[in-house]
Design a protein around this motif. Structure first.
Motif, PDB file in Angstrom:
ATOM      1  N   UNK A   1       0.827  -1.220   0.000  1.00 58.55           N
ATOM      2  CA  UNK A   1       0.000   0.000   0.000  1.00 58.55           C
ATOM      3  C   UNK A   1       0.857   1.264   0.000  1.00 58.55           C
ATOM      4  N   UNK A   2       2.017   1.196  -0.664  1.00 58.65           N
ATOM      5  CA  UNK A   2       2.960   2.310  -0.814  1.00 58.65           C
ATOM      6  C   UNK A   2       3.841   2.532   0.417  1.00 58.65           C
ATOM      7  N   UNK A   3       3.267   2.437   1.606  1.00 65.31           N
ATOM      8  CA  UNK A   3       4.056   2.504   2.844  1.00 65.31           C
ATOM      9  C   UNK A   3       3.174   2.032   3.984  1.00 65.31           C
ATOM     10  N   UNK A   4       3.603   0.982   4.656  1.00 68.87           N
ATOM     11  CA  UNK A   4       2.793   0.443   5.740  1.00 68.87           C
ATOM     12  C   UNK A   4       3.675   0.122   6.935  1.00 68.87           C
ATOM     13  N   UNK A   5       3.037  -0.002   8.089  1.00 71.85           N
ATOM     14  CA  UNK A   5       3.759  -0.315   9.305  1.00 71.85           C
ATOM     15  C   UNK A   5       4.180   0.931  10.055  1.00 71.85           C
ATOM     16  N   UNK A   6       4.924   0.731  11.122  1.00 78.21           N
ATOM     17  CA  UNK A   6       5.337   1.840  11.982  1.00 78.21           C
ATOM     18  C   UNK A   6       6.357   2.724  11.269  1.00 78.21           C
ATOM     19  N   UNK A   7       6.251   4.041  11.438  1.00 80.59           N
ATOM     20  CA  UNK A   7       7.226   4.952  10.839  1.00 80.59           C
ATOM     21  C   UNK A   7       8.406   5.252  11.760  1.00 80.59           C
ATOM     22  N   UNK A   8       8.710   4.333  12.663  1.00 77.94           N
ATOM     23  CA  UNK A   8       9.666   4.619  13.730  1.00 77.94           C
ATOM     24  C   UNK A   8      11.126   4.564  13.308  1.00 77.94           C
ATOM     25  N   UNK A   9      11.432   4.032  12.128  1.00 70.16           N
ATOM     26  CA  UNK A   9      12.842   3.906  11.738  1.00 70.16           C
ATOM     27  C   UNK A   9      13.370   5.121  10.973  1.00 70.16           C
ATOM     28  N   UNK A  10      12.495   6.065  10.675  1.00 73.33           N
ATOM     29  CA  UNK A  10      12.906   7.225   9.876  1.00 73.33           C
ATOM     30  C   UNK A  10      12.678   8.530  10.623  1.00 73.33           C
ATOM     31  N   UNK A  11      13.517   9.496  10.307  1.00 72.84           N
ATOM     32  CA  UNK A  11      13.232  10.895  10.621  1.00 72.84           C
ATOM     33  C   UNK A  11      12.610  11.500   9.380  1.00 72.84           C
ATOM     34  N   UNK A  12      11.468  12.168   9.542  1.00 77.36           N
ATOM     35  CA  UNK A  12      10.728  12.692   8.403  1.00 77.36           C
ATOM     36  C   UNK A  12      10.837  14.215   8.365  1.00 77.36           C
ATOM     37  N   UNK A  13      11.366  14.704   7.274  1.00 79.35           N
ATOM     38  CA  UNK A  13      11.590  16.133   7.091  1.00 79.35           C
ATOM     39  C   UNK A  13      10.621  16.670   6.046  1.00 79.35           C
ATOM     40  N   UNK A  14       9.893  17.697   6.399  1.00 80.41           N
ATOM     41  CA  UNK A  14       8.945  18.305   5.468  1.00 80.41           C
ATOM     42  C   UNK A  14       9.696  19.248   4.537  1.00 80.41           C
ATOM     43  N   UNK A  15       9.731  18.919   3.246  1.00 80.12           N
ATOM     44  CA  UNK A  15      10.445  19.736   2.273  1.00 80.12           C
ATOM     45  C   UNK A  15       9.570  20.816   1.659  1.00 80.12           C
ATOM     46  N   UNK A  16       8.275  20.761   1.895  1.00 83.62           N
ATOM     47  CA  UNK A  16       7.387  21.792   1.377  1.00 83.62           C
ATOM     48  C   UNK A  16       6.330  21.223   0.460  1.00 83.62           C
ATOM     49  N   UNK A  17       5.640  22.120  -0.232  1.00 83.83           N
ATOM     50  CA  UNK A  17       4.595  21.731  -1.178  1.00 83.83           C
ATOM     51  C   UNK A  17       5.005  22.202  -2.562  1.00 83.83           C
TER      52      UNK A  17
END
Length: 458
Positions: free
Chosen positions: A291-307
Motif C-alpha cells: 500500500x505504498x508505505x505500511x507499518x510503523x514509521x519509527x525507523x525514519x526521521x521525516x523532514x517536510x520539504x514543502x509543497x
C-alpha cells in the motif's frame, strides 16, 4: 542502472525557512485562527482551495460528491473523453524535469518508449461532512508523542494535521486518510518474468481502518490499532492457501501472522515488517512497501520539504476498468503508457532518512503526497550510497459512494534489477467492494487468527 540521488526541492531559501519550523515541537497544534481557514481558503482537510496562479491546477469545488448514474468501480470513467495535453518522454524530459519526481525522470531516461501522458487536472476528491467536522477539531487537538513519531492524540474519521508543520504529521495524515471503514476485493500482484511470462498471484484482500469509524471519538477507542489487513492467496498453485494477517498500530511496530497450508498452522511472523522481502517476488518487493508505505514509521526521521506542483498519477480509472486484461496492460519493462493517466497537482514532499540507531535497506525515501486526499502517489527510494534504487507510483480515483478518493493499484520499479512488480490490481477481479466495512461484510472477526486458519483450511 543506478542514478545519482537528486532532489529538486533543496534551494537554500526553502531549507533555511524549514529549518526553523523543524525546531518546533512535533506536538504543537495550530491556532484557532489558522484552524478557521478550513472550509474557507483551505478545503475542509487542508488543501489550498484556490487555483494555481497559472490556472493549471483549478480551484477545488467539492470534488465528485454526487454518485453519477451508472457508477460502479471499474465500470465508469467520468473523464473518459479527456485527451492528453502533452507527453513527456526522453526527447523533452529536461524541459519538464522540475515538474516530475526524480524517480519518474529516471524511468523516462532508463526505459525506451517510456513516457508520461499529462491530462487536464481534475480535482475530483470529495470530503464527507463528518470528516470535515472531525478535521476541524483535530487541527487544534491532534498531537504527536514525545518519541517524535507516535500518533498520541486525535479524533477519529478526520485528518489529524490539516495544516501540517512537520514531516511526521504529513505521514500520519497519509496513514489515517479517509477511505471508508473497510473494503474487500479480489486483487492480483503481477510480475513480468525475465523469460517474458507473467507471474500472477491472485488474492482475496480484506482491509479495515478503525480510525475511519464514525463511532471512533478519540484514539482511546481504537486500542492502539491503525489498520488491519488480511490476504488470502488463491494462486499460483504452489502458494494457494497461504494467508497473511497484519495488525498495524498507532504506537508500536506491527504484528503479523502467516498461515502455511503445508503445516496447517498459523505462525506469528515478527519478520514480516520493514524491509524484509515478500515471498514470491524475487526480492523486488519489501513488506513496508505494501500500500505504498505500511507499518510503523519509527525507523525514519521525516523532514517536510514543502509543497510543490508535480505531475503525478491521478484519476486512474483506466487501471480499474473491467474491460482491460492484465496481459494487455503490462509490458516487459513497465506498465503500458496508454493505461496510465497523469495530472499536475499540488503535493506535499516529505523526505524520510533512517535514524542513526536504526537500519533499513532504503536509507532515504522521498514521499509525494496529494494535498486533496492525503494519498501517497509516488515514492523514490535510495540505497546506502545515495543512489536511486526503486521507484514506486500509486493510483488515485474518486469513489463517490464512499465520499473519498481511493488508492488501490501501485507498481514498484527496481532500477538495478531492471524489473517491476504491480500489486492491488483489480481490473480482472470480480469483487471490488468499497463499503464492506460500513455494511458489515468486513468486521473485527475478519482479522482474527481463527479466520486466517479457517480460510486456509477450507
Amino acid at each position: 542502472m543506478k542514478t545519482n540521488a537528486h532532489h529538486p526541492l533543496r534551494p537554500k531559501a526553502l531549507g533555511c525557512a524549514l529549518a526553523l519550523a523543524f525546531t518546533m515541537s512535533a506536538q504543537a497544534a495550530v491556532s484557532e485562527q489558522d484552524a478557521a481557514r478550513l472550509g474557507k481558503d483551505l478545503t475542509p482537510i487542508g488543501a489550498e482551495k484556490a487555483a494555481s496562479k497559472d490556472g493549471i491546477v483549478p480551484a477545488w469545488d467539492g470534488g465528485m460528491s454526487k454518485v453519477p448514474a451508472g457508477w460502479k468501480p471499474g465500470r465508469l470513467d467520468p473523464f473518459k473523453d479527456d485527451k492528453p495535453l502533452y507527453s513527456v518522454d526522453a526527447a523533452n524530459v529536461d524541459k519538464y524535469q522540475d515538474k516530475l519526481p526524480p524517480g519518474q525522470v529516471a524511468l523516462i531516461k532508463t526505459y525506451k518508449g517510456y513516457r508520461v501522458d499529462v491530462y487536464p487536472t481534475r480535482r475530483s476528491c470529495p470530503v464527507p461532512d463528518l470528516v470535515a467536522e472531525r478535521t476541524k477539531k483535530n487541527a487544534t487537538f491532534a498531537k504527536i508523542g514525545e518519541d517524535g513519531w507516535r500518533l498520541e492524540q486525535a479524533y477519529g474519521a478526520g485528518t489529524p494535521f490539516p495544516i501540517p508543520k512537520t514531516g511526521i504529521e504529513v505521514m500520519w495524515n497519509y496513514k489515517t486518510r479517509y477511505t471508508g471503514l473497510g473494503r474487500r476485493a479480489q486483487i492480483s500482484a503481477l510480475m513480468p518474468d525475465k523469460d517474458g511470462s507473467l507471474v500472477e498471484t491472485k488474492q482475496w484482500s480484506f482491509e479495515m481502518y478503525p480510525f475511519n469509524d464514525p463511532k471512533t471519538a478519540t484514539l482511546k477507542d481504537l486500542e492502539g490499532i491503525d489498520s488491519k489487513l488480511l490476504f488470502d492467496v488463491q494462486s499460483p498453485a504452489s502458494r494457494a492457501g497461504e494467508g497473511y494477517l497484519i495488525h498495524a498500530y498507532l504506537d508500536k511496530p506491527q504484528d503479523a501472522w502467516i498461515y502455511f497450508p503445508g503445516q496447517r498452522r498459523v505462525r506469528r511472523s515478527p519478520t514480516f515488517a520493514y524491509d524484509n522481502p515478500i515471498a514470491g517476488f524475487d526480492n523486488l518487493y519489501f513488506v513496508d512497501q505494501i500500500n505504498m508505505f505500511t507499518g510503523a514509521p519509527d525507523r525514519y526521521d521525516f523532514k517536510l520539504l514543502g509543497k510543490k506542483e508535480v505531475i503525478v498519477p491521478y484519476n486512474s480509472y483506466k487501471l480499474i476498468d473491467k474491460k482491460n486484461k492484465f496481459k494487455d496492460m503490462l509490458g516487459p519493462e513497465y506498465v503500458k503508457r496508454e493505461f496510465q493517466r497523469y495530472e499536475t497537482h499540488r503535493v506535499w514532499v516529505v523526505e524520510g532518512t533512517v535514524k542513526g540507531d536504526k537500519r533499513h535497506s532504503f536509507v532515504k525515501r522521498v514521499f509525494f503526497i496529494d494535498e486533496d486526499s492525503w494519498a501517497l502517489l509516488h515514492v523514490d527510494m535510495y540505497d546506502a550510497k545515495g543512489n536511486l534504487w526503486r521507484v514506486q507510483e500509486g493510483s488515485l480515483w474518486a469513489a463517490p459512494d464512499v465520499g473519498a478518493c481511493m488508492s488501490y493499484e501501485y507498481q514498484t520499479y527496481d532500477l538495478v534489477a531492471r524489473r517491476y512488480v504491480t500489486d492491488n490490481w483489480t481490473a480482472e477481479g470480480e469483487v471490488l467492494d468499497l463499503t464492506a466495512g460500513k455494511e458489515g461484510r468486513v468486521n473485527a472477526a475478519t482479522f482474527s487468527q481463527d479466520e486466517l486458519r479457517r480460510r486456509g483450511e477450507r
